[in-house]
Design a protein around this motif. Structure first.
Motif, short mmCIF file in Angstrom:
data_model
loop_
_atom_site.label_atom_id
_atom_site.label_comp_id
_atom_site.label_asym_id
_atom_site.label_seq_id
_atom_site.Cartn_x
_atom_site.Cartn_y
_atom_site.Cartn_z
N VAL A 72 0.10 -1.11 -0.23
CA VAL A 72 0.08 0.03 -0.15
C VAL A 72 0.77 1.20 0.21
CG1 VAL A 72 -1.81 1.63 0.88
CG2 VAL A 72 -1.87 -1.11 1.18
N THR A 93 0.05 11.48 4.23
CA THR A 93 0.02 9.93 4.19
C THR A 93 0.60 9.11 5.84
OG1 THR A 93 0.29 9.60 1.57
CG2 THR A 93 0.50 7.95 2.91
N THR A 139 -6.79 12.19 -0.66
CA THR A 139 -7.55 11.66 -1.60
C THR A 139 -8.25 12.13 -3.06
OG1 THR A 139 -10.43 11.83 -0.30
CG2 THR A 139 -8.59 10.39 0.12
N GLN A 192 2.26 0.81 6.76
CA GLN A 192 2.54 1.99 6.11
C GLN A 192 2.66 2.97 6.05
OE1 GLN A 192 -0.42 4.80 3.60
NE2 GLN A 192 -0.72 4.05 5.39
N THR A 235 -6.94 -2.71 -1.54
CA THR A 235 -5.15 -2.97 -1.80
C THR A 235 -4.90 -3.48 -0.91
OG1 THR A 235 -4.78 -1.75 -3.87
CG2 THR A 235 -3.51 -2.03 -2.70
N ASN A 236 -4.92 -2.94 -0.03
CA ASN A 236 -4.40 -3.31 1.39
C ASN A 236 -5.29 -4.97 1.95
OD1 ASN A 236 -2.76 -3.46 4.67
ND2 ASN A 236 -5.20 -2.60 5.21
N VAL A 281 1.75 2.32 -4.18
CA VAL A 281 0.54 2.81 -4.12
C VAL A 281 0.75 4.40 -3.34
CG1 VAL A 281 -1.71 2.58 -4.51
CG2 VAL A 281 -0.59 0.62 -4.77
N ALA A 282 0.69 4.77 -2.45
CA ALA A 282 0.32 5.46 -1.60
C ALA A 282 1.02 6.74 -1.85
CB ALA A 282 0.48 5.94 -0.17
N ARG A 323 -7.14 2.65 -1.84
CA ARG A 323 -5.80 1.33 -1.04
C ARG A 323 -6.52 0.74 -0.14
NH1 ARG A 323 -3.75 7.89 0.18
NH2 ARG A 323 -5.89 8.20 -1.18
#
Length: 578
Positions: free
Chosen positions: A25, A51, A72, A322, A307-308, A28-29, A304
């Protein structure tokens, strides 16, 4: 106040799975955090700070095992508007205030109330946000470096049109490489961290083939610091509260909706159950603390979080890992981010906008051609052409008006005839209801008897009163709501009818209606002996009150309907009224 069992029952193997999920994640983040920050009109590192801190605090204090929080796309229009109008410092204040509002909503258990926001409103502003995000990246996609961010959609579009001759084809090439990676690579290599590749590959191409030809994070923002910012409390004063409470409230509502929707999605994917009020508390804490370290407002991120879960997360430790991973990347590799072209971020945000647009739901509601369609279109247009704050306010107002109108139309007041009265009337006398029993009127009332429908109810019943019956029976079995306005109209009806010498009888009212009758004093005004649990008993009692000799029907020769009832207490209603 809240019990936390999200960290219960985990082993060393579970920690390993959470660590892998957290790293996945985090990959991605990182690009999303920077991209959302830039699109919101602030420096990319502020997205990384968000984040780190929001992700950590929501994992610790939130109400879902799997929630991943951070900046977001939904926040972009309102955050950009705040930055353009008030500046970055006041954005921090607005974020802090929104966190306080979310915290209060969680403490006072408002978590369930957010679900009552109409879907037409949420789809309307979500689709509008998607349009703003997508259109806001056209300039970076085309490499138009002289554009100045404007508050309104049409102003930004005019700038693009005016500067279209200055397209940077190197930027277009960079953006197309990133777009190709996002669209086609997952079909061949589905497990590749596609967003990170969509940053690294175009960056490598630009550095090798045409260095210094495209705008980068370094040239636009001066690079990303290789450290965390120092603690700094936002300057909250009564003046800033008065100035920023409206955008702060919209941020809080939007954040609450987004985070709880994300939690619901995670519940559906895992079979777990989140605590909505605790989730709001966690989001509130995160949004109060994050601005103290320079971060922007955050909420639960659906993509996210999904995805997690898909990466094997077991507990909130994945969210903690993360945050730690993103922190390490910031401390170790921040200087390399300076070379990332802004054009490589454009396709990432465009794809995010496309995915969040919910165009299928938008088209579906539009095709309904109902009040919801109007609410949808108005909310969408106001989001795009005015601002999100106005769109949410007007959208909710229209939705409430539409709801009240529909509820008022649901109210049904119907006159019915008891079977045995019907059976004893012959010939053409059945053609009109008044000819069956002018001394007794029986109405079934169904729906919500509230302020939006009270006048309709009173006007229908008043027409019956004008026919001067002796007894008026109201069967209220299907009345779901009786509010203060409905009770006031009923009170007026009772007063007028009693002044005319009539008697009102209530039958089959539910407990809520009975409670309102008692609270308003109507129960005593009508008379407790005029309240019946069964309509058959109400009709029997009503017929005993009728003076047959004064009835225009029964007093005539060969008319014995009520005379028969006087001798028979077993009175039933027509089948349609059962």
């Amino acid at each position: 106040m809240f019990t936390d069992n999200r960290f219960n029952s985990f082993s060393l193997a579970d920690i390993k799975r959470d660590m892998i999920a957290g790293l996945t994640v985090g990959i991605v983040a990182i690009p999303l955090g920077m991209a959302f920050a830039i699109a919101s009109g602030v420096k990319p590192e502020y997205g990384l700070y968000t984040t780190i801190f929001a992700g950590l605090l929501v994992a610790l204090f939130g109400g879902s095992r799997f929630q991943i929080a951070g900046p977001t796309g939904a926040f972009i229009p309102i955050l950009l508007a705040i930055v353009l109008e008030y500046g970055y410092e006041k954005l921090l204040v607005a974020g802090f205030l929104s966190g306080f509002i979310l915290l209060l909503m969680g403490i006072f258990k408002f978590g369930k109330l957010i679900q009552f926001i109409p879907r037409s409103v949420t789809i309307g502003f979500t689709s509008g946000i998607a349009v703003i995000i997508f259109s806001g990246q056209i300039g970076n996609f085309l490499g138009l470096e002289e554009l100045e961010k404007k508050q309104y959609f049409h102003e930004n579009m005019m700038q693009i049109v005016e500067n279209i001759s200055f397209i940077n084809w190197y930027s277009v090439c960079t953006a197309l490489i990133g777009l190709f990676v996002i669209i086609f690579i997952p079909k061949v290599l589905p497990k590749v961290p596609i967003l990170l590749v969509a940053l690294i590959l175009p960056t490598a191409v630009a550095m090798l083939l045409y260095p210094s030809e495209v705008a980068t994070i370094g040239t636009s923002f001066g690079g990303i610091p290789q450290s965390l910012p120092s603690f700094r409390m936002p300057e909250v004063t009564w003046g800033t509260i008065a100035e920023l409470w409206q955008p702060a409230f919209v941020i809080a509502m939007l954040g609450g909706i987004e985070s709880l929707l994300s939690a619901v999605v995670s519940d559906g994917m895992t079979g777990t159950k989140h605590n909505s009020n605790r989730e709001l508390v966690g989001q509130g804490i995160a949004n109060m603390v994050t601005p103290m370290f320079g971060g922007i407002p955050a909420t639960g991120a659906i993509a996210r979080t999904a995805t997690n879960i898909k990466s094997g997360a077991i507990s909130p430790f994945s969210g903690i890992f993360q945050s730690v991973f993103v922190l390490l990347i910031l401390l170790l590799f921040a200087p390399f981010a300076s070379n990332i072209p802004l054009a490589s971020m454009a396709p990432i945000l465009m794809i995010v906008a496309y995915n969040m647009s919910e165009y299928k739901s938008f088209i579906h509601i539009l095709k309904l051609k109902t009040g919801d369609s109007l609410v949808l279109v108005v909310t969408f247009l106001l989001t795009v052409f005015v601002n999100l704050t106005t769109a949410v306010q007007i959208g909710l107002l229209l939705a409430m008006v539409s709801f009240i109108k529909r509820m008022s139309e649901v109210l049904q007041v119907e006159k019915v005839i008891p079977d045995k009265i019907k059976d004893t009337i012959h010939g053409n006398h059945l053609d009109t209801l008044s000819s069956t029993c002018p001394k007794l009127s029986f109405y079934t009332v169904g729906g919500a008897l509230f302020f939006g429908a009270a006048d309709k109810f009173e006007s229908i019943i008043t027409r019956s009163i004008n026919q001067r019956p002796k007894v008026l029976i109201l069967k209220m079995k299907h009345v779901s709501i009786l509010d203060a306005t409905g009770a006031a109209n009923l009170d007026s009806l009772v007063t007028d009818f009693k002044n005319m010498g009539g008697i009102i009888i209530i039958s089959e009212a539910n407990s809520d209606v009975m409670a309102m009758l008692k609270a308003s004093g109507l129960l005593y005004k009508i008379g407790e002996h005029h309240i019946f649990r069964r309509s058959e008993e109400a009709v029997n009692y009503g017929l005993q009150l009728i003076e047959v000799s004064k009835c225009s029907v029964c007093s005539k020769e060969n008319r014995t309907s009520c005379k028969a009832f006087k001798q028979n207490n077993n009175v039933s209603l027509s089948s349609s009224d059962q």
